[in-house]
Design an enzyme around this catalytic site. Structure first.
Site, PDB file in Angstrom:
ATOM      1  N   ARG A  99      19.196  84.960 -21.183  1.00 43.30           N
ATOM      2  CA  ARG A  99      17.873  84.357 -21.357  1.00 43.30           C
ATOM      3  C   ARG A  99      17.791  83.002 -20.667  1.00 43.30           C
ATOM      4  NH1 ARG A  99      12.433  84.613 -21.948  1.00 43.30           N
ATOM      5  NH2 ARG A  99      11.628  83.014 -23.363  1.00 43.30           N
ATOM      6  N   HIS A 102       6.313  80.593 -12.290  1.00 44.14           N
ATOM      7  CA  HIS A 102       5.956  81.973 -12.619  1.00 44.14           C
ATOM      8  C   HIS A 102       5.239  82.079 -13.958  1.00 44.14           C
ATOM      9  CE1 HIS A 102       6.167  86.306 -12.722  1.00 44.14           C
ATOM     10  NE2 HIS A 102       6.871  86.274 -13.842  1.00 44.14           N
ATOM     11  N   ASP A 103       5.672  81.306 -14.931  1.00 41.47           N
ATOM     12  CA  ASP A 103       5.091  81.384 -16.277  1.00 41.47           C
ATOM     13  C   ASP A 103       3.670  80.855 -16.358  1.00 41.47           C
ATOM     14  OD1 ASP A 103       6.919  82.749 -17.751  1.00 41.47           O
ATOM     15  OD2 ASP A 103       7.695  81.024 -18.863  1.00 41.47           O
ATOM     16  N   SER A 145       3.617  89.655 -14.193  1.00 43.81           N
ATOM     17  CA  SER A 145       5.046  89.884 -14.019  1.00 43.81           C
ATOM     18  C   SER A 145       5.352  91.387 -14.170  1.00 43.81           C
ATOM     19  CB  SER A 145       5.836  89.025 -15.015  1.00 43.81           C
ATOM     20  OG  SER A 145       7.199  88.984 -14.695  1.00 43.81           O
ATOM     21  N   ASP A 181       5.119  79.812  -7.793  1.00 46.35           N
ATOM     22  CA  ASP A 181       5.889  80.945  -8.315  1.00 46.35           C
ATOM     23  C   ASP A 181       6.866  81.409  -7.245  1.00 46.35           C
ATOM     24  OD1 ASP A 181       6.888  83.277  -9.400  1.00 46.35           O
ATOM     25  OD2 ASP A 181       4.934  84.178  -9.803  1.00 46.35           O
TER      26      ASP A 181
END
Length: 395
Positions: A232, A368-369, A162, A335
């Site tokens: 967040r 993505h994580d 990232s 992602d």
């Protein structure tokens, strides 16, 4: 004068782990892309393992937006394992029995490195919004200052996902002779309009919180916790995939048998996001969130490199021309924040300059994580690449 303070924190850390702070004095300012010379500068970082005699086994691990230097040790605030303990540690792909690993909190951060919460020497008060705007290039420049201060001429590897992957690419473009191998994961060479839009929503949430007080909340009883929590929550959605959300939560209700016909957290996903937001504010600074997201938005490696070369325009390939760095680029099928197409752009640019590059798109529904989670194929990819690069380096 430069001075360094090294503090060994053994509780909850692997053998050889150290929590460190390096201070660059007024005579060694950090030159920022904005034209500002920032001084003094303190850099907080963690190290794992032992630097060998010729200092050839150093690995720099770069963290993402909401990360910090605690890659493989217990986090001092949350008490949780480090964000990349699956990859960094004894016997892991980035083996701390074999390599000396450095993870630095980025400039502009809030975990000990100089940022908006630091004291402005001109006012003896926290910088707040008087802190200069920073870039990914500035983050890497600060890392390079630290690496040089440690007496390391060339890093064996620079790795990260990232925003960490952006730093990896910046290292390879700005300091190609100082990077033997590089692992940019789930990243891009420039921030997309979609990602800038997501970041702007988060920034506006923070700035709309009355307790933000134009960034001057430090030292007061009020803190923009609600705005930061919403930022967040919004960002966290982008780190996941629809499949992962459905598998984990679906439309399941949270501790109830029926909807309440109100605005409490009826669904498990709502409760989860609220938890993510509320715990985040305990370890992260609202102004740092503004600065770091802005740095990511400004990132455009081709344009940045052209500007530094005194040119009006340039291609991404130009940023890597002449590189001898070995690359391993990785992406994930689910992602949608940094899709595989953006990794392919990096690979095509590297191919255009005949760079030594391998590429893997990993099948995953974790979004993505995935680079932070248990992904055996990523584990094996990094293990294999690190091993081959070490043999090529003679380590």
């Amino acid at each position: 004068m430069t001075n360094a303070e090294t503090i060994t924190d053994t509780e909850g850390q692997a053998s050889g782990a150290q929590a460190c702070v390096h201070r660059f004095g007024m005579d060694q300012p950090l030159q920022l892309d904005s034209g500002v010379k920032l001084a003094p500068v303190e850099i907080a970082y963690q190290t794992y393992g032992t630097l060998n005699a010729d200092k050839s086994n150093a690995v720099l691990v770069c963290h993402a937006l909401t990360g910090d230097q605690h890659a493989a040790n217990r986090h001092p605030v949350t008490g949780k394992d480090g964000w990349w303990n699956r990859m960094v540690g004894p016997g892991r792909p980035i083996d701390t029995d074999r390599f000396f690993v450095i993870c630095q909190n980025v400039i502009g951060g809030c975990s000990g490195t100089t940022g908006p919460t630091a004291i402005n020497p001109a006012t003896d008060k926290p910088y707040g919004l008087e802190f200069p705007v920073i870039t990914i290039g500035d983050m890497v420049r600060a890392q390079a200052m630290l690496v040089e201060a440690l007496g390391i001429e060339q890093l064996f590897c620079v790795a990260g996902g990232s925003m960490g992957g952006m730093q990896v690419l910046e290292w390879c473009a700005s300091y190609p002779e100082r990077v033997f191998s590089a692992i940019p994961i789930a990243t891009a060479a420039r921030h997309s309009a979609q990602n800038i839009a997501f970041h702007e929503v988060g920034r506006q949430a923070i700035m709309a919180d009355p307790n933000w007080q134009a960034g001057a909340y430090d030292g007061s009883d009020a803190y923009p916790s609600k705005g930061l929590a919403v930022a967040r929550m919004a960002a966290h959605i982008t780190y996941l995939s629809e499949a992962a959300l459905h598998r984990k939560f679906g439309r399941n209700l949270q501790d109830r048998d029926a909807v309440t016909y109100g605005f409490d957290a009826d669904f498990q996903i709502e409760s989860y996001l609220r938890y993510q937001g509320s715990t985040f504010v305990d370890r992260f600074d609202a102004n740092s969130y503004l600065y770091i997201t802005r740095a990511m938005d400004y990132f455009d490696l081709a344009a940045d490199h052209a500007r530094r070369m005194g040119r009006d325009t340039g291609t991404l390939a130009d940023a890597f021309r002449g590189t001898e760095t070995r690359f391993c680029v990785a992406s994930f099928t689910s992602d949608w924040l940094y899709p595989t197409s953006e990794s392919r752009q990096v690979v095509h640019a590297l191919n255009a300059v005949a760079a030594n590059v391998s590429f893997v798109e990993i099948e995953s529904d974790k979004g993505h994580d995935a680079f932070l989670l248990d992904e055996p194929e990523l584990h094996d990819t990094i293990l294999g690449f690190i091993g081959a690069s070490a043999r090529a380096r003679g380590l």
